[in-house]
Design an enzyme around this catalytic site. Sequence first.
Site, mmCIF file in Angstrom:
data_model
loop_
_atom_site.group_PDB
_atom_site.id
_atom_site.type_symbol
_atom_site.label_atom_id
_atom_site.label_comp_id
_atom_site.label_asym_id
_atom_site.label_seq_id
_atom_site.Cartn_x
_atom_site.Cartn_y
_atom_site.Cartn_z
ATOM 1 N N ASP A 164 0.820 -1.207 0.000
ATOM 2 C CA ASP A 164 0.000 0.000 0.000
ATOM 3 C C ASP A 164 0.867 1.276 0.000
ATOM 4 O OD1 ASP A 164 -2.516 1.306 0.266
ATOM 5 O OD2 ASP A 164 -2.186 1.538 2.424
ATOM 6 N N ASP A 185 2.018 5.013 -5.296
ATOM 7 C CA ASP A 185 1.404 6.304 -5.005
ATOM 8 C C ASP A 185 2.288 7.398 -5.597
ATOM 9 O OD1 ASP A 185 0.591 8.678 -3.939
ATOM 10 O OD2 ASP A 185 0.593 8.026 -1.847
ATOM 11 N N GLY A 235 -10.999 4.636 4.203
ATOM 12 C CA GLY A 235 -12.324 4.066 4.488
ATOM 13 C C GLY A 235 -12.808 4.273 5.912
HETATM 14 P P1 13P Z 1 -7.943 4.939 6.943
HETATM 15 O O1 13P Z 1 -6.773 4.939 7.871
HETATM 16 O O2 13P Z 1 -8.685 6.234 6.915
HETATM 17 O O3 13P Z 1 -8.824 3.771 7.119
HETATM 18 O O4 13P Z 1 -7.315 4.804 5.465
HETATM 19 C C1 13P Z 1 -6.581 3.663 5.159
HETATM 20 C C2 13P Z 1 -5.952 3.756 3.821
HETATM 21 O O5 13P Z 1 -6.474 4.375 2.924
HETATM 22 C C3 13P Z 1 -4.706 3.020 3.603
HETATM 23 O O6 13P Z 1 -4.223 3.182 2.320
#
Ligand code: 13P
Length: 289
Positions: A82, A104, A215
């Site tokens: 991520d 990203d 989210g």
């Molecule tokens: P949150 O920490 O707001 O749930 O976002 C998580 C996220 O988008 C990780 O890439």
Amino acid sequence: MVQRTLKYYYQKARKEGWALPQFNFSCAEQLQGIVQAAVRLKAPLLVGTSEGDSGFLGKAQAVALVGAHRKETKIPIYLNFDHGKSLESVKEAIEAGYDAVHFDGSSYSFKESVGITKRVVALARKRRISVVEGEFAEIPGKHSTFHKGKAPKLGKDSFTDPKEANEFVEKTGVDSLAVLIGTVHGMYAENPRLDIERLREIKKHATCFMVLHGGSGTPPRDLLRAVKTGVVKVNISTELRGAFINTLRATLKEMPNEITPYKILPKSVEAVQKVAEHHLQFLGSANKI
Ligand code: 13P
């Protein structure tokens, strides 16, 4: 059994109008709670580590842990890298054996971001990566924070531009795009509403899968409308971190003299499981294996 690819589940989700949460983790115990939730609900599972998460846990260790759970539970579990911020870090994740990667490029210019993303896609295609996620419009907010105030007000001009989204996908060949339509990283007293109209426009122009970050704390009605419009994945991190650490704090208070990890940590694992079960059910992934 040969495991289906993550792309298979993205296609299925888009066709059937549900989404996979991506649960981020940075320790084995968080992953344990997440896996328990997916097993109980018979859900295909996507988990992720950010650069920070895997900087602590180790990329090879994250891959090995996920592999062990996959083998033992026999449910489809996928690991996404991520917010890789450089070609080097994404390359390391690919080589370590991640199933999917997210580059990203939001801190680069659009042109630079296209260039690096193209190289990521080329690298991934040579391996068994089934989904490469791109991002060029920065999703604001701080990961893993419970903010007391309101979320920063976002101008619509900062949201993903549908034509740019199309150009980005055509030029890079990414499978999915992290779109900016109002979500923010972290949780606020009031998280912002989503611009579903903008999402529809992006869908008209770009052919890739659309995914959401930030989210945690997103107004549930908006999240469901986004999923019905075609979002196939929603990232969740802050809520899981909060459940794990806040429960740990409370347990330590209750058992001030206890030092045995396997006596202290089960309540935190359980708290993570509960949060994960909620999202799997809410986004509609339960019983979709
Ligand atoms: P949150 O920490 O707001 O749930 O976002 C998580 C996220 O988008 C990780 O890439």
